[in-house]
Design a protein around this motif. Structure first.
Motif, mmCIF file in Angstrom:
data_model
loop_
_atom_site.group_PDB
_atom_site.id
_atom_site.type_symbol
_atom_site.label_atom_id
_atom_site.label_comp_id
_atom_site.label_asym_id
_atom_site.label_seq_id
_atom_site.Cartn_x
_atom_site.Cartn_y
_atom_site.Cartn_z
ATOM 1 N N THR B 47 8.430 -19.776 31.992
ATOM 2 C CA THR B 47 7.482 -20.457 32.868
ATOM 3 C C THR B 47 7.541 -21.967 32.656
ATOM 4 O O THR B 47 7.492 -22.749 33.615
ATOM 5 N N GLN B 92 3.293 -16.281 39.853
ATOM 6 C CA GLN B 92 3.212 -14.950 39.303
ATOM 7 C C GLN B 92 1.944 -14.208 39.746
ATOM 8 O O GLN B 92 1.979 -13.071 40.169
ATOM 9 N N ASP B 168 8.211 -17.143 40.017
ATOM 10 C CA ASP B 168 7.826 -16.639 38.694
ATOM 11 C C ASP B 168 7.375 -15.186 38.799
ATOM 12 O O ASP B 168 6.335 -14.895 39.388
#
Ligand SMILES: Nc1ncnc2c1ncn2[C@@H]1O[C@H](COP(=O)(O)OP(=O)(O)O)[C@@H](O)[C@H]1O
Ligand SMILES: [Mg+2]
Lengths: 363, 228
Positions: B47, B92, B168
């Motif tokens: 990340t 995400q 992500d």
């Protein structure tokens, strides 16, 4: 775009806070109106007098009730070089029976017939003799008195008959509706006893320039506004009303502040995402302020609507001393918008300080 | 020349004894039409690497170039504009503005300035079609299924026609079948539009759909294997 759609899609939340802001604004308008109404009841008749200045007895502490001027005082004031016009005025309160077992008190004002202190007539004629009396509309509304009726005014333990010759629209003095008589009759009403000891007037009304602060042995001159402000109770009344208004604005600012604080906290993650994908902080702050503005404006409109409704229904009976003016509604609306904006500054800072990195950190 | 170039990029958080070296001396190129899968266990720095490439973080040392421009030299405003115009993000977790419809979630990037409204509308409709979202375009975001949401997120990332896509864990909350569909959609858009793309995943099945797998451990690149 975001601001407006959010309001539309979250009607319940935004509707609720708008309603609360509206009620607060309504309360402020009511309190302002009450202040104006009370002031009017305290002495619109004094403020409506034609002159610019008032001479009081030096020892009266600017109380109309206590002010007693002698012939000499009146003559001195009238001979002042700055005074264009000067005329004596008398005041006394009287309880008058207008129907069997029904009475009300009135402010009896003595004026010199034909002088500039004599009020404008809205119906009937001016004072033509010592037994003529002008009564105010406010009295007419309560007592139903008409031109041509007789009124019995107390003189000592007896009464004296006066004939209503005209109706005026001067309002109140000392929370009593006003009546006007020849000043010579006022002397008798006020001092039924020893003729030789009678004062000549309560006040002298003046028009002219630069008379403020002038004083003689038995008298001093102040502006009409100062005279009004010194009417017993006016100042306390004014500061109470002001305190209530500021309190209302403070509560409004806090309601908006807390509301936006909470919805900003709820949206921190979203704000992070929007910033991450390129929304400038200024854009997001602007969207929030736009919402504050919309809430305050709609809230104010709601309040004005409620106020007008109240005026048309509850207050039309005219016994409640609340007086709505356009300026009170406008001032309140603007104040609510300003208070709301100030209240939301904390939330604006929160929005500005969200770090877009949080968009990547939430799982 | 590669679209994205990372040159000896390092990033550490904190200082002294609490210092964490999240990314260490990473050099990586991503080309036009290439999807690089970034694989590694939790805490390996995936990340952080994405955030560096997206100018959400500044590297402690090293340089990052996009289309030859040195991103590390950008000031705050230039970085905001860079993220708006030249990078597309798929996060995400939650990506959507919850009270907006699928289509409005695409249009919202048009309200950040620097774009023509009718062009934005046209592009939104085009992307909704291509990502098979025509039927749900006017659904409020919270009513969309997980797979639909991720495809809307991919569409939004493509709205400003960026050079680079940073994605992500796009399938973290999806089952294998739905996840494959989302990754397929992503791959076909990247290939068709010749974007550069880094996709973080720890699902090897998803990683194998990409063009190249880069493995990362403790902030360092461990291995690279080209696929296909
Ligand atoms: N804001 C931060 N402050 C301190 N340490 C951080 C921060 N963000 C990440 N880290 C640490 O950096 C390392 C890499 O994190 P991250 O990039 O999130 O890894 P991954 O995405 O591969 O799980 C981890 O050890 C993590 O604890
Ligand atoms: Mg991660």
């Amino acid at each position: 775009m975001l601001a407006l759609i959010e309001i539309r899609r979250r009607k319940l939340q935004f509707g609720f806070v708008t309603g609360v802001v509206g009620l607060i604004a309504y309360l402020i308008i009511m309190v302002t109106g009450l202040g104006l109404g009370l002031n009017e009841a305290a002495g619109s008749a004094l403020l409506d007098l034609n002159g610019d200045y008032l001479a009081y007895a030096s020892n009266s502490n600017l109380s109309v009730i206590r002010s007693k001027l002698t012939e000499r005082d009146v003559a001195e004031v009238q001979s002042l070089s700055g005074a264009e016009e000067a005329t004596p005025i008398g005041y006394v309160a009287a309880v008058i029976e207008f129907a069997p077992e029904e009475s009300d008190s009135a402010a009896i004002i003595g004026v010199v017939p034909g002088s500039f202190a004599e009020p404008e007539i809205v119906e009937g004629s001016t004072i033509g003799g010592p037994n003529d009396i002008l009564v105010d509309r406010a009295w007419v509304r309560v007592a139903g008195t008409r031109v041509g009726d007789e009124l019995a005014l107390p003189v000592g333990f007896a009464t004296r008959q006066f004939t209503v010759v005209g109706i005026v629209d001067q309002g109140y003095f000392f929370f009593q509706s006003t009546m006007y008589v020849d000043i010579s009759s006022w002397k008798e009403l006020n001092f039924p006893g020893d003729v030789g000891q009678r004062p000549a007037a309560s006040l002298v009304l003046l028009s002219g320039n630069d008379l403020e602060g002038m004083r003689g042995e038995g008298w001093r001159i102040v502006t009409k506004q100062d005279g009004f402000n010194n009417i017993e109770g006016v100042q306390g009344q004014q500061s109470t009303v002001d305190a209530l208004r500021y309190m209302g604005l403070l509560i409004g600012a806090m309601v908006i502040g807390v509301f936006f604080h909470v919805i900003t906290l709820q949206k921190v993650a979203l704000l992070g995402i929007l910033k991450a994908i390129g929304a400038p902080g200024s854009y997001l702050v602007f969207q929030g302020l736009l919402q504050v503005l919309i809430i305050c404006v709609i809230g104010s409109l709601l309040a004005v609507g409620l106020a007008l409704l109240t005026e048309a229904t509850v207050l039309s009976s005219d016994t409640i001393p609340i007086n709505f003016t356009n300026s009170a509604m406008t001032t309140t609306s603007i104040s609510v918008v300003i208070a709301g904006t100030i209240g939301s500054l904390l939330a604006a800072r929160q929005v500005a300080s969200v770090d877009p990195i949080i968009a990547m950190q939430q799982q | 020349m590669a679209v994205l170039q990372l040159r000896d990029v390092s990033k550490s958080y904190g200082q002294g004894s609490r210092r964490v070296d999240a990314v260490r001396d990473v050099s990586l190129d991503v080309d036009h039409g290439e999807v690089v899968a970034l694989e590694g266990p939790s805490g390996s720095g995936k990340t952080t690497l994405l955030a560096l490439a997206g100018a959400l973080l500044s590297p402690t040392s090293g340089e990052i170039f996009l289309d030859g421009d040195n991103v590390t030299r950008y000031g705050a405003r230039a970085r905001t504009r860079y993220r708006r115009d030249r990078v597309g993000f798929v996060f995400q977790g939650s990506n959507m503005v919850p009270f907006l419809t699928a289509r409005e979630n695409l249009l919202v990037v048009g309200s950040f300035g620097g774009s023509d409204r009718s062009a934005i509308r046209h592009r939104a409709d085009e992307l909704l079609e291509q990502l098979d979202l025509g039927a749900v375009r006017d659904q409020i975001a919270t009513r969309l299924s997980g797979g639909e949401r991720q495809r809307v997120a991919i569409a939004r990332a493509l709205m400003r026609d960026p050079s680079l896509l940073l994605v992500d864990e796009p399938t973290a909350s999806l089952n294998f079948e739905l996840g494959t569909r989302v990754v397929d959609a992503l791959l076909s858009e990247v290939h068709r539009r010749q974007k550069a793309c880094i996709m973080v995943t720890h699902d090897d099945r998803m990683a194998r759909l990409s063009d190249r797998i880069v493995e990362i451990r403790d902030g360092r690149i461990l291995s690279e294997r080209p696929l296909s």
